[in-house]
Each structure stands twice: as structure tokens, then as C-alpha cells.
Scaffold this active site. Structure first.
Site, PDB file in Angstrom:
ATOM      1  N   ARG A   1      -6.620   0.950  -4.266  1.00  0.00           N
ATOM      2  CA  ARG A   1      -6.166   2.061  -3.287  1.00  0.00           C
ATOM      3  C   ARG A   1      -7.185   2.027  -2.269  1.00  0.00           C
ATOM      4  NH1 ARG A   1      -2.224   5.531  -4.901  1.00  0.00           N
ATOM      5  NH2 ARG A   1      -2.923   7.064  -3.450  1.00  0.00           N
TER       6      ARG A   1
ATOM      7  N   LYS B   1      -3.667  -0.629  -1.122  1.00  0.00           N
ATOM      8  CA  LYS B   1      -2.504  -0.535  -1.791  1.00  0.00           C
ATOM      9  C   LYS B   1      -1.701   0.501  -1.083  1.00  0.00           C
ATOM     10  CE  LYS B   1       0.264  -2.815  -4.734  1.00  0.00           C
ATOM     11  NZ  LYS B   1       0.858  -4.206  -4.365  1.00  0.00           N
TER      12      LYS B   1
ATOM     13  N   ASN C   1      -8.357  12.272  -0.733  1.00  0.00           N
ATOM     14  CA  ASN C   1      -7.637  11.265   0.061  1.00  0.00           C
ATOM     15  C   ASN C   1      -6.700  11.949   1.198  1.00  0.00           C
ATOM     16  OD1 ASN C   1      -6.125   8.925   0.547  1.00  0.00           O
ATOM     17  ND2 ASN C   1      -4.672   9.594  -1.294  1.00  0.00           N
TER      18      ASN C   1
ATOM     19  N   GLU D   1       6.698 -13.576   5.488  1.00  0.00           N
ATOM     20  CA  GLU D   1       6.407 -12.933   4.112  1.00  0.00           C
ATOM     21  C   GLU D   1       5.376 -14.151   3.579  1.00  0.00           C
ATOM     22  OE1 GLU D   1       5.655 -10.312   2.846  1.00  0.00           O
ATOM     23  OE2 GLU D   1       5.423 -10.987   0.486  1.00  0.00           O
TER      24      GLU D   1
ATOM     25  N   CYS E   1      -7.226   6.459  -0.690  1.00  0.00           N
ATOM     26  CA  CYS E   1      -8.273   6.472  -1.683  1.00  0.00           C
ATOM     27  C   CYS E   1      -7.752   6.629  -3.125  1.00  0.00           C
ATOM     28  CB  CYS E   1      -9.232   7.357  -1.342  1.00  0.00           C
ATOM     29  SG  CYS E   1      -9.895   7.367   0.386  1.00  0.00           S
TER      30      CYS E   1
ATOM     31  N   HIS F   1      10.348 -22.235  22.389  1.00  0.00           N
ATOM     32  CA  HIS F   1      10.114 -21.234  23.457  1.00  0.00           C
ATOM     33  C   HIS F   1       8.442 -20.772  23.339  1.00  0.00           C
ATOM     34  CE1 HIS F   1      14.395 -21.074  23.656  1.00  0.00           C
ATOM     35  NE2 HIS F   1      14.616 -20.799  22.475  1.00  0.00           N
TER      36      HIS F   1
ATOM     37  N   GLU G   1      -3.384 -12.194   4.399  1.00  0.00           N
ATOM     38  CA  GLU G   1      -4.024 -10.940   3.715  1.00  0.00           C
ATOM     39  C   GLU G   1      -5.050 -11.253   2.819  1.00  0.00           C
ATOM     40  OE1 GLU G   1      -1.430  -7.740   2.381  1.00  0.00           O
ATOM     41  OE2 GLU G   1      -0.158  -9.158   1.418  1.00  0.00           O
TER      42      GLU G   1
HETATM   43  C1  AGP Z   1       1.794  -6.298   1.078  1.00  0.00           C
HETATM   44  O1  AGP Z   1       1.357  -7.489   0.468  1.00  0.00           O
HETATM   45  C2  AGP Z   1       0.917  -5.468   1.764  1.00  0.00           C
HETATM   46  N1  AGP Z   1      -0.172  -5.257   1.230  1.00  0.00           N
HETATM   47  C3  AGP Z   1       1.802  -4.434   2.644  1.00  0.00           C
HETATM   48  O2  AGP Z   1       2.338  -5.246   3.512  1.00  0.00           O
HETATM   49  C4  AGP Z   1       2.855  -3.545   2.112  1.00  0.00           C
HETATM   50  O3  AGP Z   1       3.886  -4.119   1.840  1.00  0.00           O
HETATM   51  C5  AGP Z   1       3.012  -2.384   2.910  1.00  0.00           C
HETATM   52  O4  AGP Z   1       1.810  -1.439   3.158  1.00  0.00           O
HETATM   53  C6  AGP Z   1       4.269  -1.516   2.546  1.00  0.00           C
HETATM   54  O5  AGP Z   1       3.827  -0.708   1.270  1.00  0.00           O
HETATM   55  P1  AGP Z   1       4.973  -0.081   0.558  1.00  0.00           P
HETATM   56  O6  AGP Z   1       5.587  -0.947   0.154  1.00  0.00           O
HETATM   57  O7  AGP Z   1       4.190   0.639  -0.712  1.00  0.00           O
HETATM   58  O8  AGP Z   1       5.550   1.052   1.435  1.00  0.00           O
END
Ligand code: AGP
Length: 613
Positions: free
Chosen positions: A27, A608, A99, A486, A2, A509, A493
Site C-alpha cells: 500500500r 496497491k 491514511n 494491459e 498507506c 495513423h 509498471e
Molecule cells: C494494476 O497493475 C495497477 N497497479 C493499477 O492499474 C490498478 O489496477 C488500479 O489502480 C485500479 O485498482 P483497483 O482495481 O483496486 O480499483
């Protein structure tokens, strides 16, 4: 996960807090609220996005020069108004935002109910409100009541409390790794925030609270103490991020802006690190001598999500350039294994936010077992930054879009330079090789800029044809296999299309059974040591009527002829290719998500900073 914002000064506090929350909405964004003190305590809350709260505030403004606010990512209790923070006591005397998770909230709630407290929400946070209320009723002043209450909480928390009884102060605390608690210093006004962007337009002078620390924030001063009551002095840090970088400007979304900032952020990452006349790389912050580098037996990269995929690319780089054993571990799994670590191991944590709870836990596990702790992190003063023996600060600037883009490519740039640096110290990289590599590095920002030029790739056709698909496959091999992962993560996402990334060699496989005319398959077919293998992959997909979108190096007509569509990137050194090959995949995901009407910057269910396990 949060976001918390607080303000005390001489301006309308709710306006400042609301604007700060807008910068933190990444967040958490399922409900929000603000409490202000203007003689009496007054609260507005709304479920859903911040705009709902903003509408309420227009209809019924909050007055007063002190306020705390919260944007929520629900853990306990549905995202409805009654569960939105701030939570007030029965007498509407105090308001609390949190939070984190109060792990012992069931026991505390029962005790408090037995003592006559009435709960209005399903949240764990409300127990904090009632605990503070209980200790205030015993005749304590607010700071003492908070201290007594906080000591009873199990788990990790960032908390802010205000009370109409002591209307000039905000009490803030950090207990464990639930995300940042940052005090912003102003002139006759002071701020509180979970993250820097929330207050960057007001101040660049900030104080980071550490675990078990509290701050009593008033307009004209701040006092710091530990939860056990001991007073402490804190130094401030000057944040060098440009305040403008935390606003969207001409772009429709932060993600779009951040994708386009990559040439600049790669440039800033390289700046000051590379001596282009000798090829030498400098990472003084790791405090590494050639002897220590040679004694190092292994690097274990720990990270989550996009940072994990960056780590996977890093393994190729470090193994190749520094000839050192590298493993890449999901931070979320790390502590549940009997991992073999010793003092010849360096744990390298990668984290954009620097707050990811699993990454922090993996670091702590490494520390206990005697490993050296390094990190690549974007947020100065974050827990990952502080916990590290040596930390490389990314030069990405604030990343607001939930989908990570520029932090990924700046991390890859740092990993490339780290590989070179370790190779130089360990004697596995000659001067000639170094000079050759830095030549490629020098061109990288310009090449990234080319990929981003209007019309360089035709996304319109791809978006038009495929935005309604339910599934996508992404294939890559070698150093581009993590880029396939990625690319798939970006698409799922933000567009909610199911996408799988696969190392192409694994196709036969099992996953090849999925291929039919309905399945777009994005193949990364750049000219490197697995080029021929990837071409066979394209052929195998085409032979089964699959749609192939090949990502190729400019001018590769051979692969173009075999593919349904192509995307292109310029040629660079194979170990730098991922930095370019990910950009069209970011853009493809972005354009598809926009066409599908998805909320690109704040995708559903995500946040985030992942500060809960
Ligand atoms: C990335 O697009 C994601 N939202 C998520 O996978 C992120 O990379 C992951 O939560 C790790 O976060 P951080 O790099 O802040 O540790």
C-alpha cells in the site's frame, strides 16, 4: 494509499504490528514507523522500505502490549524519517497515524501554530496530532478529544491514535473513502488494519468501520460510535480467505505466485455459478428479473488501470452476448463530464481493492443520477462492495503484488459469465449457445494451467535479448486490444521500460513511425475474426525491420514464420481468449523485471490501493 496496523493484547505489540505492516507494504513503502505504549510512548521510524524500520527495531526493540504502525506513500512532505508516521506531540503523549489527506491542513496548521503548537514534520497528518493534543489539554478524555479533532478535518481519512495517558486503548476512525479501517477480533487481544491480509493469520472475524465511525479498541473489548458521539452496534464478518494465500511460500515474489494461482482462482470463480447441464448462470446477488434485465438500456463500466482494461474486454463480451449498449469510462474522468445517466443505466464498477477513490466517486455520481450500482470487487466489506446495489465478489483471494494479475483474469471470467447471465435474462442467448459457451468455460482453468507449465513458452531467450530495451510496443485488435494495453501496463509498471499498447489498426495513423530494428513489437495474433488483419500488421512491422514477438494459438506455423519470436496459448472461445492471452504477457513482464533487478512486488511510486485522487 498507506497501510495502518494496530494491536492491543498480551503479546509484544510491535512484533505483531511489524508483521502486519509487511503484509501491507504494497500500500505504500517509502517510510514506516511504529509507536508503542509501555508505560511511556516510544516511537521508531525509518525512511525507505520496512526493512530499515525492522533493522532499527532489532537494534532498539519496542516493548509493550499496545502499538500502532504505518507504512507510508507520501502525499505531503518528502519520504524522510521526520515525515514518517506516527506523529507525536511535543510532550510525546500521543501518537497518530493517518491514511488520506487533510485537505484543510494549511489553515489548521496556521491556527495551531498561532496557538503555540510546534510542528516537527511537513505532513498534513501532524495537524491531527496537535488537534488531539489541544482537546486533551482542555481536560477531555482521549475518545472525546479525538472526536473533536476529527470533526475539524476536511477530506477523507483512516486514522489511529494512541496515548500514554490512556495506555490501554487505540482509537480508530474512518472519515470518508480513504481506504478500509478493519477491526480484527481476538481472544483477550484485538487488532486494527487497513486491509485484511495484515491480520488474517490472527483472526478471520472482522468488523468494517463505515464512513464517520469510530472504534475504541482495548484488549478485552471494543466500543463503536459515530463521530457525532452516538453509540452504535456493529456486526462482524467472517473472512473466508485462506490465511496461507497471503504468504509467498515457494515463490520469489507475490506477483509470481499470483500469476501461478490463476488456474485455481478462475476455477473458484466459475464454481457454483454455472449449471453445466443447462448452461445457466447464477448471479443472485444482482437481484435481477428477466423484465428488469430487458428494461436495462445501458451498462457503464467505471474503473481504473488494469480494472479499466478488464472493463474494455467486458464491453466486447456484454455487447456480444447480452446485446446491450456498453461504455467503459475512466473512473478518474467520470465526474468531470456531464455524463448522461438515468434509471435504465447500470453502473458496473470494477475494482480489485474496492477502495479506489476515483471509482468510488464515479459510483456516487451514478447514484445521484439514479443509476443502478453493480460491482465486481475482490475485497469483501470494501467501500465499492458496500456501495453497490449488487456486488459480484471475485474469487481471486488476496492479491498482494502491486501489479494486478489474478484479479484481472478472475474479473474477465466474471464478466464472461455476467454477459451470459444478462444474455439469458434478456433472451439474446439461446440454450444451445449457452451450453456451447459453458463447455469452453469448463476447460478454461486447465488451459490456463497449460500456459503456466514450465517450458511452455521460452521467456529466457526473449528476456536475454530484450531486457535492456527502452521501449516496447504491444498491438492487438478486437477483444485482444485491451490485452495489448494491459500487457504494456504490466511491463512499464514493474520493469520501468516505456511500453505502449495500441489497437493495431491505429498503427498507420502515427505510431508506425516508431518502428525500427530497435523496437520490439508484441503482436497478439490469435485465430479469431481479426486474425488476417493482425497478420498484415505483423508484415508491416517486419517490412520496417521491426522485431516481432507474436502471441499465437498453439501450432500456428504460418504466423511463426513471419515473426521473429513466438509465444503461444491454447485455443479457446474467442471471448475467453483474453484470459489466456494475458498470461504470457504477465510472465514476460515479470521475467524482464526480475532480470533488470526491479522490485517486482513494490514498484517505485506505486501503491496497491489508490485512495487519494
Ligand atoms: C494494476 O497493475 C495497477 N497497479 C493499477 O492499474 C490498478 O489496477 C488500479 O489502480 C485500479 O485498482 P483497483 O482495481 O483496486 O480499483
Amino acid at each position: 494509499m498507506c497501510g495502518i496496523v494496530g494491536y492491543v493484547g498480551n503479546k509484544n505489540a510491535s512484533t505483531i504490528v511489524l508483521n502486519g505492516l509487511k503484509k501491507l507494504e504494497y500500500r505504500g513503502y517509502d517510510s514506516a514507523g511504529i509507536a508503542s505504549v509501555n508505560g511511556a510512548l516510544d516511537i521508531r521510524r525509518a525512511s525507505g522500505k520496512l526493512i530499515n524500520l525492522e533493522t532499527k527495531l532489532v537494534e532498539k526493540p519496542l516493548l509493550g502490549n499496545l502499538a500502532i504502525g504505518h507504512t507510508r506513500w507520501a502525499t505531503h512532505g518528502a519520504p524522510v524519517e521526520r515525515n514518517a508516521h506516527p506523529h507525536a506531540d511535543e510532550a510525546n503523549n500521543i501518537a497518530v497515524v493517518q491514511n488520506g489527506i487533510v485537505e484543510n491542513f494549511i489553515v489548521l496548521r496556521r491556527q495551531l501554530q498561532d496557538e503555540g503548537h510546534e510542528f516537527k514534520s511537513d505532513t498534513d497528518t501532524e495537524v491531527i496530532t496537535h488537534l488531539v493534543d489541544k482537546y486533551l489539554a482542555d481536560g477531555n478524555e482521549l475518545v472525546t478529544a479525538c472526536r473533536l479533532a476529527f470533526r475539524q478535518l476536511e477530506g477523507a481519512h483512516a486514522i489511529a491514535v494512541t496515548s500514554q495517558q490512556e495506555p490501554d486503548k487505540i482509537i480508530a476512525a474512518r472519515l470518508g473513502n480513504a481506504g478500509g479501517v478493519i477491526v480484527g477480533l481476538g481472544d483477550g487481544e484485538n487488532y486494527l488494519a487497513s486491509d485484511i491480509p495484515a491480520i488474517l493469520e490472527h483472526t478471520q472475524h472482522v468488523v468494517f468501520l463505515e464512513d464517520q465511525e469510530m472504534a475504541v479498541i482495548t484488549a478485552n473489548g471494543i466500543t463503536y460510535s459515530r463521530i457525532d458521539g452516538a453509540s452504535i452496534e456493529k456486526d462482524y464478518t467472517v473472512i473466508t480467505w485462506d490465511p496461507i494465500s497471503a504468504v509467498k511460500g515457494q515463490y520469489h515474489h507475490f506477483m509470481e505466485k499470483e500469476i501461478h494461482e490463476q488456474p485455481q482462482s478462475i476455477q473458484s470463480t466459475i464454481r457454483g455459478r454455472v449449471d453445466f447441464t443447462t448452461g445457466k448462470i447464477a448471479f443472485e446477488e444482482l437481484e435481477l428479473t428477466p423484465e428488469a434485465a430487458k428494461q436495462l438500456d445501458r451498462v457503464m463500466i467505471v474503473a481504473c488501470g488494469t480494472s479499466f482494461y478488464a472493463g474494455q474486454v467486458g464491453r466486447f463480451i456484454l455487447e456480444k452476448l447480452a446485446r446491450i449498449k456498453v461504455s467503459v469510462e475512466y473512473a478518474s474522468e467520470f465526474r468531470y463530464r456531464d455524463t448522461l445517466i438515468d434509471d435504465k443505466t447500470a453502473i458496473l464498477a470494477i475494482s480489485q481493492s474496492g477502495e479506489t477513490v476515483d471509482t468510488l466517486a464515479a459510483m456516487e455520481e451514478g447514484r445521484e443520477q439514479g443509476a443502478k450500482l453493480w460491482s465486481i470487487v475482490n475485497v469483501q466489506g470494501s467501500m465499492v462492495h458496500k456501495l453497490s446495489d449488487g456486488s459480484i465478489l471475485m474469487q481471486a483471494g488476496p492479491e498482494i503484488g502491486v501489479a494486478s494479475t489474478k484479479a484481472f483474469t478472475t474479473t474477465l471470467t466474471d464478466l464472461f459469465m455476467l454477459g451470459m447471465y444478462l444474455g439469458q435474462l434478456r433472451g439474446t442467448l439461446s440454450d444451445e449457445e449457452s451450453l456451447e459457451l459453458v463447455k469452453h468455460l469448463a476447460h478454461l482453468p486447465e488451459l490456463a494451467g497449460e500456459v503456466l507449465k514450465e517450458g511452455y513458452n521460452d521467456f529466457e531467450t526473449l528476456v536475454h535479448l530484450y531486457h535492456k530495451k527502452d521501449h516496447f510496443l504491444y498491438l492487438g485488435r478486437g477483444v485482444n486490444y485491451p490485452i495489448a494495453m494491459e500487457g504494456a501496463l504490466k511491463l512499464k509498471e514493474i520493469s520501468y521500460i516505456h511500453a505502449e499498447g495500441y489497437p493495431a489498426g491505429e498503427m498507420k495513423h502515427g505510431p508506425i513511425a516508431l518502428i525500427d530494428e530497435d523496437m520490439p513489437v508484441l503482436c497478439i495474433v490469435t485465430q479469431d475474426n481479426v486474425y488476417d488483419k493482425m497478420i498484415s500488421q505483423v508484415e508491416q512491422v517486419r517490412a520496417r525491420d521491426g522485431v516481432v514477438i507474436s502471441l499465437v494459438n498453439e501450432g500456428d506455423t504460418m504466423v511463426a514464420e513471419k515473426s521473429t519470436h513466438i509465444l503461444q496459448i491454447p485455443k479457446t472461445h474467442p471471448l475467453l481468449t483474453p484470459i489466456l492471452s494475458v498470461i504470457p504477457l504477465q510472465l514476460l513482464a515479470y521475467h524482464i523485471a526480475v532480470r533488470r533487478g526491479a522490485d517486482v512486488d513494490q514498484p517505485r511510486n506505486l501503491a496497491k490501493s489508490v485512495t487519494v485522487e
